[in-house]
Design a protein around this motif. Structure first.
Motif, mmCIF file in Angstrom:
data_model
loop_
_atom_site.group_PDB
_atom_site.id
_atom_site.type_symbol
_atom_site.label_atom_id
_atom_site.label_comp_id
_atom_site.label_asym_id
_atom_site.label_seq_id
_atom_site.Cartn_x
_atom_site.Cartn_y
_atom_site.Cartn_z
ATOM 1 N N UNK A 87 -2.647 7.076 53.611
ATOM 2 C CA UNK A 87 -2.876 7.147 52.167
ATOM 3 C C UNK A 87 -1.889 8.124 51.535
ATOM 4 N N UNK A 88 -1.386 7.766 50.352
ATOM 5 C CA UNK A 88 -0.515 8.670 49.600
ATOM 6 C C UNK A 88 -1.117 8.865 48.219
ATOM 7 N N UNK A 89 -0.684 9.918 47.552
ATOM 8 C CA UNK A 89 -1.120 10.152 46.171
ATOM 9 C C UNK A 89 -0.530 9.069 45.276
ATOM 10 N N UNK A 90 -1.318 8.601 44.304
ATOM 11 C CA UNK A 90 -0.733 7.746 43.260
ATOM 12 C C UNK A 90 0.287 8.576 42.496
ATOM 13 N N UNK A 91 1.386 7.978 42.095
ATOM 14 C CA UNK A 91 2.346 8.718 41.267
ATOM 15 C C UNK A 91 1.754 8.868 39.862
ATOM 16 N N UNK A 92 2.195 9.906 39.167
ATOM 17 C CA UNK A 92 1.671 10.204 37.831
ATOM 18 C C UNK A 92 1.782 8.987 36.903
ATOM 19 N N UNK A 93 2.920 8.305 36.995
ATOM 20 C CA UNK A 93 3.188 7.184 36.084
ATOM 21 C C UNK A 93 2.194 6.024 36.293
ATOM 22 N N UNK A 94 1.595 5.949 37.491
ATOM 23 C CA UNK A 94 0.644 4.862 37.779
ATOM 24 C C UNK A 94 -0.743 5.171 37.223
ATOM 25 N N UNK A 95 -0.959 6.416 36.834
ATOM 26 C CA UNK A 95 -2.323 6.873 36.527
ATOM 27 C C UNK A 95 -2.698 6.761 35.049
ATOM 28 N N UNK A 96 -1.843 6.132 34.258
ATOM 29 C CA UNK A 96 -2.133 6.036 32.826
ATOM 30 C C UNK A 96 -3.143 4.903 32.576
#
Ligand SMILES: NC(=O)c1ccc[n+]([C@@H]2O[C@H](COP(=O)([O-])OP(=O)(O)OC[C@H]3O[C@@H](n4cnc5c(N)ncnc54)[C@H](OP(=O)(O)O)[C@@H]3O)[C@@H](O)[C@H]2O)c1
Length: 326
Positions: free
Chosen positions: A298-307
């Motif tokens: 598992x990786x962190x979602x990138x900031x841009x994906x979290x909108x």
């Protein structure tokens, strides 16, 4: 002369050592580039998996690995001849599993609808849907419905396909939807006033935008499916040696020079399919949903994906464009 002969074995040892060190270095580089292999040994007996774009690259490698695990694999491809050739190749490597070819052109919503009708009529269940097919940086062109090709195939075609298959996936729970995205989504932007490149077209931005749409779709889908038993996984496969670069390939000569380097520094399709395989089979991922993966972790979602505002708007716009909401 004697001194010269004495010298030869020294050169040979030197050569052998150099050859050995080169071999070990190549092996170490290739293993590092390959990343983690799928740790799960789970079999897929009695499970049906749909893979879009399964005649080539990551999709074909995934089909082979799932067949080895005794799945029924539906190769959803736009060119049936290429799909049948892939089946013949896979059959040279394993007699296990079932392989079924069905036509699916993601650049045509009519074709997607027909595919889903065929699956609904012919298949008792769909345990895993792998949204893998993709186009990268093609010259400007449009799908049958007039969507820009990369947004149309990579996002809108899969959006429509997944939504139409949801009843079957809900009937087959616990089931999984896997979205094959790309690390390049980080460079993407969802521009609602230029979603289909009506104003301007940049092939690189077009690809990145469509892959950001993949991430947003996966997150939004997982929240809409909360509690239904259908889990959603999104992943990036890393850099993989496939046919994806067909529209950006340099001249034959440069290709010839680049091939050895690419062979060394880019993942093979076998290595590239490992995270897809992991998301499809790993027992420890059962019930986990809405997460992002790379290299079988598992990786962190990138900031841009979290909108979430943009993700919800993209969902609504995609519903309107595909006619799911009129
Ligand atoms: N390779 C990489 O380094 C890399 C990196 C990050 C993400 N990815 C992602 O991995 C996925 C698989 O790509 P790949 O690298 O395996 O490339 P690939 O070898 O070119 O495979 C792409 C597959 O998509 C199919 N496809 C294209 N347009 C289609 C359409 N309109 N309808 C149905 N199928 C269509 C292709 O079919 P045809 O053979 O008929 O064209 C092919 O089977 C893509 O989503 C890509 O974005 C790849």
């Amino acid at each position: 002369m004697e001194a010269y002969l004495d010298y030869i074995p020294d050169i040979s040892w030197w050569k052998v050592t150099l050859l050995g060190a080169t071999g070990v270095s190549i092996y170490m580089i290739k293993s590092r580039v390959a990343g983690r292999m799928c740790p799960s040994k789970a079999l897929m007996v009695g499970k049906t998996v749909i893979i879009t774009g399964a005649n080539s690259g990551i999709g074909k490698a995934t089909a082979l690995e799932l067949a080895k695990r005794q799945a029924r694999v539906i190769l959803a491809c736009r060119d049936e001849e290429l799909a049948n050739a892939a089946v013949r190749d896979i059959r040279k490597k394993t007699a296990s599993g079932q392989l079924v070819v069905k036509r699916l052109d993601l650049a045509s919503l009519a074709s997607v609808k027909k595919f889903v009708e065929d699956v609904s009529n012919d298949e008792d269940r769909v345990d895993v849907l792998i949204n893998n097919a993709g186009v990268l940086q093609c010259p400007f062109s449009k799908t049958e419905e007039g969507f820009e090709m990369q947004m149309g195939v990579n996002h809108l075609g899969h959006f429509y396909l997944t939504n139409l298959l949801l009843p079957k996936l809900k009937q087959s729970t616990p089931s999984r939807v896997i979205v094959v995205s790309s690390g390049l989504h980080k460079l993407g932007k969802i521009e609602f006033d230029n979603l289909n490149s009506e104003k301007s077209y940049d092939p690189r931005a077009g690809y990145a935008n469509s892959k950001l749409a993949n991430n947003m779709f996966a997150r939004e889908l997982s929240s809409r499916l909360e509690g239904t038993g259908v889990s959603v996984y999104c992943l990036h496969p890393g850099m993989v040696f496939t046919n994806l670069g067909r529209h950006v390939m340099p001249s034959f000569l440069i290709k010839l020079l680049l091939y050895p380097l690419a062979w060394l520094l880019v993942k093979s399709p076998y290595a590239g399919c490992q995270t897809v395989l992991y998301c499809a089979v790993a027992e420890e991922l059962e019930g986990v949903t809405g997460r992002y993966y790379g290299s079988c972790e598992e990786e962190e979602w990138t900031q841009v994906s979290l909108d979430d505002v943009v993700s919800k708007k993209l969902w609504n716009v995609s519903e309107e464009l595909t006619g799911l909401k009129s």
